[in-house]
Design an enzyme around this catalytic site. Structure first.
Site, PDB file in Angstrom:
ATOM      1  N   ASP A  21       0.833  -1.197   0.000  1.00 40.03           N
ATOM      2  CA  ASP A  21       0.000   0.000   0.000  1.00 40.03           C
ATOM      3  C   ASP A  21       0.876   1.258   0.000  1.00 40.03           C
ATOM      4  O   ASP A  21       1.988   1.242  -0.532  1.00 40.03           O
ATOM      5  CB  ASP A  21      -0.918  -0.032   1.229  1.00 40.03           C
ATOM      6  CG  ASP A  21      -2.297   0.537   0.940  1.00 40.03           C
ATOM      7  OD1 ASP A  21      -2.395   1.765   0.747  1.00 40.03           O
ATOM      8  OD2 ASP A  21      -3.258  -0.232   0.895  1.00 40.03           O
ATOM      9  N   HIS A  54      -3.833   5.951   3.574  1.00 42.86           N
ATOM     10  CA  HIS A  54      -4.569   4.778   3.110  1.00 42.86           C
ATOM     11  C   HIS A  54      -4.007   3.483   3.683  1.00 42.86           C
ATOM     12  O   HIS A  54      -4.743   2.641   4.206  1.00 42.86           O
ATOM     13  CB  HIS A  54      -4.526   4.761   1.578  1.00 42.86           C
ATOM     14  CG  HIS A  54      -5.339   3.692   0.937  1.00 42.86           C
ATOM     15  ND1 HIS A  54      -4.817   2.477   0.564  1.00 42.86           N
ATOM     16  CD2 HIS A  54      -6.643   3.665   0.569  1.00 42.86           C
ATOM     17  CE1 HIS A  54      -5.762   1.744  -0.003  1.00 42.86           C
ATOM     18  NE2 HIS A  54      -6.879   2.443  -0.011  1.00 42.86           N
ATOM     19  N   ASN A  85     -13.586   0.602  -7.286  1.00 44.41           N
ATOM     20  CA  ASN A  85     -14.647   1.515  -6.867  1.00 44.41           C
ATOM     21  C   ASN A  85     -15.285   2.288  -8.007  1.00 44.41           C
ATOM     22  O   ASN A  85     -15.667   3.441  -7.847  1.00 44.41           O
ATOM     23  CB  ASN A  85     -14.084   2.527  -5.853  1.00 44.41           C
ATOM     24  CG  ASN A  85     -13.526   1.853  -4.619  1.00 44.41           C
ATOM     25  OD1 ASN A  85     -14.024   0.813  -4.207  1.00 44.41           O
ATOM     26  ND2 ASN A  85     -12.492   2.416  -4.053  1.00 44.41           N
ATOM     27  N   SER A 102     -11.178  -0.991  -0.724  1.00 45.60           N
ATOM     28  CA  SER A 102      -9.921  -1.034   0.042  1.00 45.60           C
ATOM     29  C   SER A 102     -10.158  -1.421   1.488  1.00 45.60           C
ATOM     30  O   SER A 102      -9.313  -2.075   2.111  1.00 45.60           O
ATOM     31  CB  SER A 102      -9.242   0.340   0.023  1.00 45.60           C
ATOM     32  OG  SER A 102      -8.532   0.553  -1.157  1.00 45.60           O
TER      33      SER A 102
END
Length: 365
Positions: free
Chosen positions: A114, A146, A238, A308
């Site tokens: 990430d 994130h 998404n 996520s």
């Protein structure tokens, strides 16, 4: 679909002499900037205005097994304001009852590929056993937020009198930064992260990121990790579409969609039973955030939404199961076969919404 303007990925056929490879690179007017030896893949850079000519040059060489554009990979996040004062996602998958069966094991590391992890966060720092940076951003710390949020969902320290509880409780974390500080990154960075995690003992790899670009190199990387006994979970994306995202769409990964509190598909979540495997809570999920200013916004703790956020719930569940059965194939089958049937099962996702308690009850010992 976004690509790096000046990079290509090349794999030469086996037994091609290095001198011949170098000659072809010169003919293509390209320079090798990365060598992913485990996959026999090289990343080359050329003049952006000559990228198509360079691509054609490699394509016409018999010694080249394949050449492809370097895709840009992005985190899978929809940030918004807090709506819930508790961790409803952990409750929804019946984690509290699951923890009566096992609280996981420190021998089951979860690699978080990430934007990095805040290594000073009091709910995470004791969990981090390994760090690496394959991104194009020099700081190892998470300046985006994130990755820290994802890590906390999977395995924040539990029962320490502060913050949130991670689903996996005891498993350790590998902080493998593959996305830049703006939340985007190159496909080759992700590939290197996958290979590194697999070679360094990761049992679970969480990839809350993706690209719509198919890549043979990325596919080879996930196959490499699977051959090392790694279980992988990846975000479906998404876009709110039945549009394949990678690595989620590869058969080697558990592809994860997001649902809301009512087990309804999140409006932003990608879908499609032909390539999305399971669903998990992914709307207004409370987790850890960096303890310092970050690009996403909240500090210390905060709510975020996205596939996520759904993906690390699957990774955390996988880690719990692997603490009792070390066979990743059996663990994946158990996760998928013990889901709760919800609206959209068999249409939006092949299976239903994950249930940690059901999975642990039905795990073969």
């Amino acid at each position: 679909m976004n690509y790096s303007p000046d990079r290509l990925l090349i794999r030469f056929r086996d037994n091609t002499p290095p001198q011949k490879c170098a000659q072809i690179h010169r003919l293509a007017n390209a320079k090798v900037i990365r060598d992913i030896k485990e996959l026999a893949v090289q990343v080359v850079e050329t003049d952006p205005f000559q990228i198509n000519t360079c691509l054609q040059c490699y394509s016409h060489c018999d010694e080249v097994e394949y050449v492809e554009r370097e895709a840009i990979v992005q985190k899978r996040l929809v940030p918004n304001d807090p709506l819930f004062p508790y961790q409803w996602g952990v409750m929804k998958v019946v984690a509290t009852r699951a923890w009566n069966i096992t609280r996981g094991s420190t021998k089951v590391p979860i690699a978080i590929l990430d934007t990095g992890i805040d290594m000073t966060h009091p709910d995470l720092q004791a969990k981090i056993i390994l760090t690496a940076n394959f991104s194009n951003s020099s700081p190892l710390q998470d300046l985006d937020g994130h990755g820290t949020h994802v890590a906390g969902i999977a395995a924040a320290v539990t029962r320490n009198g502060m913050g949130v509880a991670g689903l996996a409780i005891n498993p350790t974390l590998m902080n493998i930064k593959v996305l830049d500080d703006d939340g985007t990154g190159t496909l080759s960075s992700v590939v290197q992260g996958i290979v590194y995690a697999a070679d360094n003992g990761a049992k679970v790899i969480n990839m809350s990121l993706g690209t719509t670009a198919f890549s043979a190199t990325l596919h080879n990387a996930v196959k490499y990790a699977q051959s090392k006994g790694v279980l992988m979970a990846a975000a479906a994306g998404n876009d709110g579409l039945n549009q394949q995202n990678y690595p989620a769409a590869f058969a080697q990964c558990i592809s994860v969609a997001a649902v809301d509190l009512n087990d309804t598909k999140a409006i932003f979540s990608n879908f499609g039973a032909s390539w999305v495997d399971v669903a998990a809570p992914g709307v207004d999920i409370l987790s850890t955030m960096p303890t310092y200013p970050n690009r996403t916004g909240p500090q210390n703790y905060g709510y975020l939404s996205g596939t996520s956020m759904a993906t690390p719930l699957v990774s955390g569940l996988a880690a719990l199961l692997l603490s009792l059965n070390q066979n990743p194939k059996v663990v994946r089958q158990t996760i998928e076969s013990t889901t709760v049937s919800i609206i959209g099962t068999g249409v939006l996702y092949q299976y239903g919404r994950i249930n940690a308690y059901n999975a642990l009850l039905n795990l073969p010992r």
